[in-house]
Design an enzyme around this catalytic site. Structure first.
Site, PDB file in Angstrom:
ATOM      1  CG  HIS A  48      28.780  40.086  39.141  1.00 32.87           C
ATOM      2  ND1 HIS A  48      27.446  39.773  39.184  1.00 32.87           N
ATOM      3  CD2 HIS A  48      29.182  40.243  40.424  1.00 32.87           C
ATOM      4  CE1 HIS A  48      27.056  39.770  40.444  1.00 32.87           C
ATOM      5  NE2 HIS A  48      28.070  40.042  41.210  1.00 32.87           N
ATOM      6  CD  GLU A  51      32.502  38.259  42.592  1.00 35.40           C
ATOM      7  OE1 GLU A  51      32.453  39.323  41.959  1.00 35.40           O
ATOM      8  OE2 GLU A  51      31.970  38.112  43.711  1.00 35.40           O
ATOM      9  CG  HIS A  52      27.843  35.142  42.166  1.00 40.01           C
ATOM     10  ND1 HIS A  52      26.920  35.108  43.189  1.00 40.01           N
ATOM     11  CD2 HIS A  52      28.109  36.457  41.955  1.00 40.01           C
ATOM     12  CE1 HIS A  52      26.648  36.340  43.575  1.00 40.01           C
ATOM     13  NE2 HIS A  52      27.350  37.171  42.837  1.00 40.01           N
ATOM     14  CD  GLU A 126      25.346  40.914  43.344  1.00 42.80           C
ATOM     15  OE1 GLU A 126      25.551  39.741  42.962  1.00 42.80           O
ATOM     16  OE2 GLU A 126      26.261  41.725  43.574  1.00 42.80           O
TER      17      GLU A 126
END
Lengths: 414, 433
Positions: A48, A51-52, A126
């Site tokens: 994840h 992904e950023h 997040e």
């Protein structure tokens, strides 16, 4: 029926084109066959975080977003335990901008310490926003390790712990890229107002120069069969208690997956469902109740979740759910009730397939599971399930020894 | 193999062939306006039935949402279980939504089941009886939901923000409190139903793929008869906002790891000629992923996962809002950066390249908002509820094309003044207001 054409580029990139002339737009969806299940247990949250970083510029293009926005497009991405999926939508005549951007970041990222530092902060926020600063936000941080003891589904895609994100180094990140991001480890779907021959030519032009990479064979520890009931109780500052009951179920591609999905709908899809009618409306034990599948590729979970009313005891709540599950295991559902949930699934599919983005995401996912053409056979797989199959599978699933119960208790409650 | 130059963006075209054609409007026998937005393909459709909900028939903020939720909980001939059982047997999904201005239902179904479903929907819209027992279940469950929401800083910040904008005596400033869920008279629901859910106050939008003649015939049979008549048009005076003059509010939540921030000001709604131009100002400030606020607070400082701004349009007036959740240790800094971005827009012209990018992106957004029957219906609903039509989108396209850096700065100087801003922080602050 969704028509498409499929080809594999020389470097192994599986490419699918679906033409839909009713739209002025085109979508490019790239699914990388890597997710949180491919992470090391001491370095979770990497897929994840990565992904950023994919939006921080690539080897030849300093900004990913700006050229796309100039061409009238928009994009996003998501990471699950199984996959990392990137998508963009733009006016179809500007398709080549999308392919240019996606191919460059498949080729190589512009790894920078600054970009990593900022995105670590963003991901930490997040994590806080979704998991730590919401009532009930940490449920999956508790439930996954309760239900899974060996398989990497025991941690969520956001990561097991914030410290794993904080400690990520540039070297870790580079290693993740070269291990998992490769044309031969991805599926690309281009959908919309596009002409297949020209689209394959453009795909070839931008993607085929990217070299195939050595992707290690996946060798994940299978989750061992659960042999005894598991239970965890925690107390939190929330106004009402919640109960989660998670049962191990089959993998996504098994026939029983469809039986499980129908069972979850019989229990909780809509106001006429069993749990809603009996436990919310008649017995008034819960303010909200739901049943759903995690839908993972490897064997996942069948989850029943209830928001327990303050007037209800936790034992009473749990017993009431078990009674309803036992009924499914003991006797077959009525033909009409089964017909109802099948009809609901048919409508749901019709509406989710009403735009090119959803079609592209689904085509990529089915191809990832083995064959994109499975997309056209889903309804039939649901339609052909029988009351007996459902009962048999319910009997297998809903046993005490296959269940992990999370009691999430309101600290206000006696 | 073709040669590729990866350093140069391939040629692209600007969106200029935007086809904004107004969906055709027709009417049922009793005058209900009807829009049929038909792709002519697959047999799945959405039928939306919309009503205005007049303030004077709402004694409190719960009346409109409760009325709209409760219409499916019993009619003169069907009980709650029969309604959901029949609807769901045909595979349908029914979405119910309501606020102080409007209420409605959206029926999602395959075309082959439309007829029996319209019969049920017509029954719930026209003949609900609001059983007391069902109402108490609804209120009790909503109360628990409210208690959960009250633990969220964004929920608390939004409530206080709306109160600052409109004041307690304005319908938009009145929000439910915990004890409102203890009692609600079913007569109040029946009264709102009588005054709002009638043919003279109804609009219907159908979107999807369907046979137009058959669909029209069925709608006319279930909704277009003269027995379902008008109860008079909904006309009311513009309620005055009565803000107390206080513009800042801090809601201390010392245990939360993030603070929610809201900043903004009262503004006009879609009917105002300046609205389309303000959409461009809003876009630059916080309307898209590459906006000033996102670049600054997320991509440069890493204070937040997300920050954005929006123009909210009510039946009477509206507001501009900036919304974010930030690490609670940087609440003060984040607020300062929001102020900095507002002041930059007031004091410096937006560079030509940035403005061009925003224009291209917004035109792409417009194109997406007319992509297919469901998107067209989603674009139609908010304008017809404001008594507008698709000319709103033609004005929007023109405002985007014609915007200049000079004009944008003028608008920012006029509407983004720091002294006009209402601000709320729920969470932690080093220097509370």
């Amino acid at each position: 029926m969704i028509d498409f054409e499929k080809a594999t580029l020389s470097n192994g990139l599986e490419t699918i084109v679906h033409t839909d002339r009713s739209t002025p737009l085109a979508t490019v969806n790239i699914l990388y066959k890597t997710g949180a299940r491919d992470e090391y247990p001491e370095k979770t949250g990497f897929a994840h975080l990565f992904e950023h970083l994919m939006f921080g510029g690539s080897v030849n293009i300093p900004s990913y977003d700006e050229p796309l926005q100039k061409a009238g497009g928009e994009n996003n991405a998501f990471t699950s335990n199984d996959i990392t999926n990137y998508y963009l939508t733009l006016p179809s005549e500007n398709l080549e901008t999308g392919l240019w951007l996606e191919s460059d970041r498949m080729l190589e990222l512009d790894f920078s310490q600054r970009s990593l530092d900022i995105q670590k902060n963003v991901v930490i926020e997040e994590y806080r926003q979704r998991y730590l600063n919401q009532p009930y936000g940490d449920i999956w941080l508790l439930l996954r390790p309760l239900a899974f003891k060996t398989h990497p589904y025991k941690w969520p895609a956001i990561g097991k712990d914030i410290s794993h994100i904080e400690n990520a180094t540039l070297e870790d990140v580079k290693q993740f890229f070269y291990t998992h991001y490769a044309p031969n480890n991805a599926v690309m779907v281009i959908a919309g107002n596009v002409e297949p021959e020209e689209t394959f030519r453009l795909a070839e032009k931008w993607f085929s120069p990217i070299k195939r990479r050595d992707v290690p064979e996946r060798n994940l520890p299978a989750e061992e069969e659960q042999k005894e009931a598991r239970r965890l109780a925690v107390e939190r500052d929330v106004p009402s208690s919640a109960i989660y009951m998670a049962y191990h179920m089959c993998e996504r591609t098994a026939t029983n997956f469809y039986s499980a999905d129908l069972l979850s709908d019989i229990l909780a899809n809509g106001k006429s469902s069993r749990l809603y009618q009996r436990l919310v409306k008649e017995r008034k034990l819960f303010s909200e109740i739901n049943a759903y599948l995690t839908g993972d590729l490897d064997p996942g979970l069948f989850v029943v979740k209830g928001m327990v009313k303050n007037s209800t005891g936790m034992e009473e709540a749990e017993t009431a759910i078990r009674e309803e599950l036992d009924k499914l295991a003991a006797s077959t559902v009525e033909v009409k009730e089964l017909e109802k949930v099948k009809n609901r699934i048919e409508s749901r599919e019709a509406f989710t397939r009403s735009n090119i983005l959803n079609k592209a995401i689904d085509l990529a996912y089915y191809e990832f599971m083995g064959d994109a053409s499975m997309i056209n056979g889903e309804i039939e797989k649901y339609r052909s399930r029988t009351p007996e199959e459902l009962r048999n599978y319910a009997a297998k699933l809903f046993t005490e020894n296959n269940c992990s119960v999370l009691c999430y208790l309101s600290s206000k409650k006696e | 193999m073709e040669k590729t130059d990866r350093n140069i963006q391939p040629p692209y075209k600007l969106v200029d062939n935007l086809n904004i054609s107004e969906p055709g409007r027709t009417a049922l026998g009793n005058g209900i306006p009807l829009w049929l937005i038909n792709s002519g393909t697959a047999g799945a459709l959405r039928v939306e039935i919309l009503f205005e909900t007049p303030f004077r028939h709402q004694k409190g903020p719960l009346v409109a949402p409760a009325t709209n939720s409760m219409i499916t909980e019993g009619t003169s001939t069907r009980d709650s279980g029969e309604i959901s059982g029949e609807l769901e047997y045909y595979g349908a999904y029914l979405n119910q939504f309501a606020n102080r201005d409007f209420a409605g239902l959206a029926l999602y179904t395959l075309e082959k089941h439309l007829e029996p479903l319209l019969g049920i929907v017509s029954d719930v819209v026209r003949n609900p009886v609001f059983p007391g027992e069902e109402l108490s279940v609804y209120l009790s469950n909503k109360k628990e939901e409210f208690a959960v929401n009250s633990k969220k800083v964004k929920f608390l910040a939004h409530r206080e923000f709306v109160k600052l904008l409109f004041g307690h005596s304005h319908p938009y400033g009145q929000l439910p409190e915990m004890n409102d869920f203890d009692e609600l008279d079913r007569e109040e629901l029946a009264e709102l139903h009588k005054s709002a859910y009638h043919a003279g106050n109804c609009k219907i939008i159908v979107a999807g793929g369907f046979d137009e003649d058959k669909t029209f015939g069925m709608l006319n049979r279930f909704f277009g008869d003269s027995e379902w008549s008008s109860n008079g048009e909904v006309k009311e005076d513009f309620p005055q906002a009565s803000s107390s003059g206080c513009k800042k509010k801090f809601v201390p939540k010392p245990k939360n790891v993030q603070s929610a921030i809201r900043a903004g000001r009262p503004l006009f709604n879609k009917s105002n000629p300046l609205f389309p131009e303000m959409m461009v100002v809003n876009e630059v400030l916080g309307g898209y992923f590459g906006s000033r606020l996102m670049k600054n607070l997320r991509e440069e400082k890493g204070y937040t996962y997300s920050v954005g701004s929006a123009l909210v349009s009510h039946k009477y007036g509206g507001y501009l809002t900036v919304a974010t959740e930030v690490g609670s240790h940087v609440s003060d800094e984040a607020l300062k950066e929001i102020h900095r971005e507002l002041s930059l827009l007031r004091e410096e012209p937006v560079p030509g390249e940035e403005l061009q990018l925003v224009k291209n992106f917004m035109m792409g957004e417009l194109l997406r908002s007319f992509d297919g029957p469901f998107s067209i219906a989603d674009s139609l609903r908010p304008v017809i509820l404001h008594g507008e039509d698709f000319s709103f989108y033609k004005r929007t396209a023109a405002a985007i094309r014609d915007m200049t850096s000079v004009r944008l700065q003028e608008l920012a100087a006029r509407f983004l003044k720091e002294e006009d801003m209402c601000e709320v922080v729920a969470g932690k602050m080093k220097n509370p207001f």
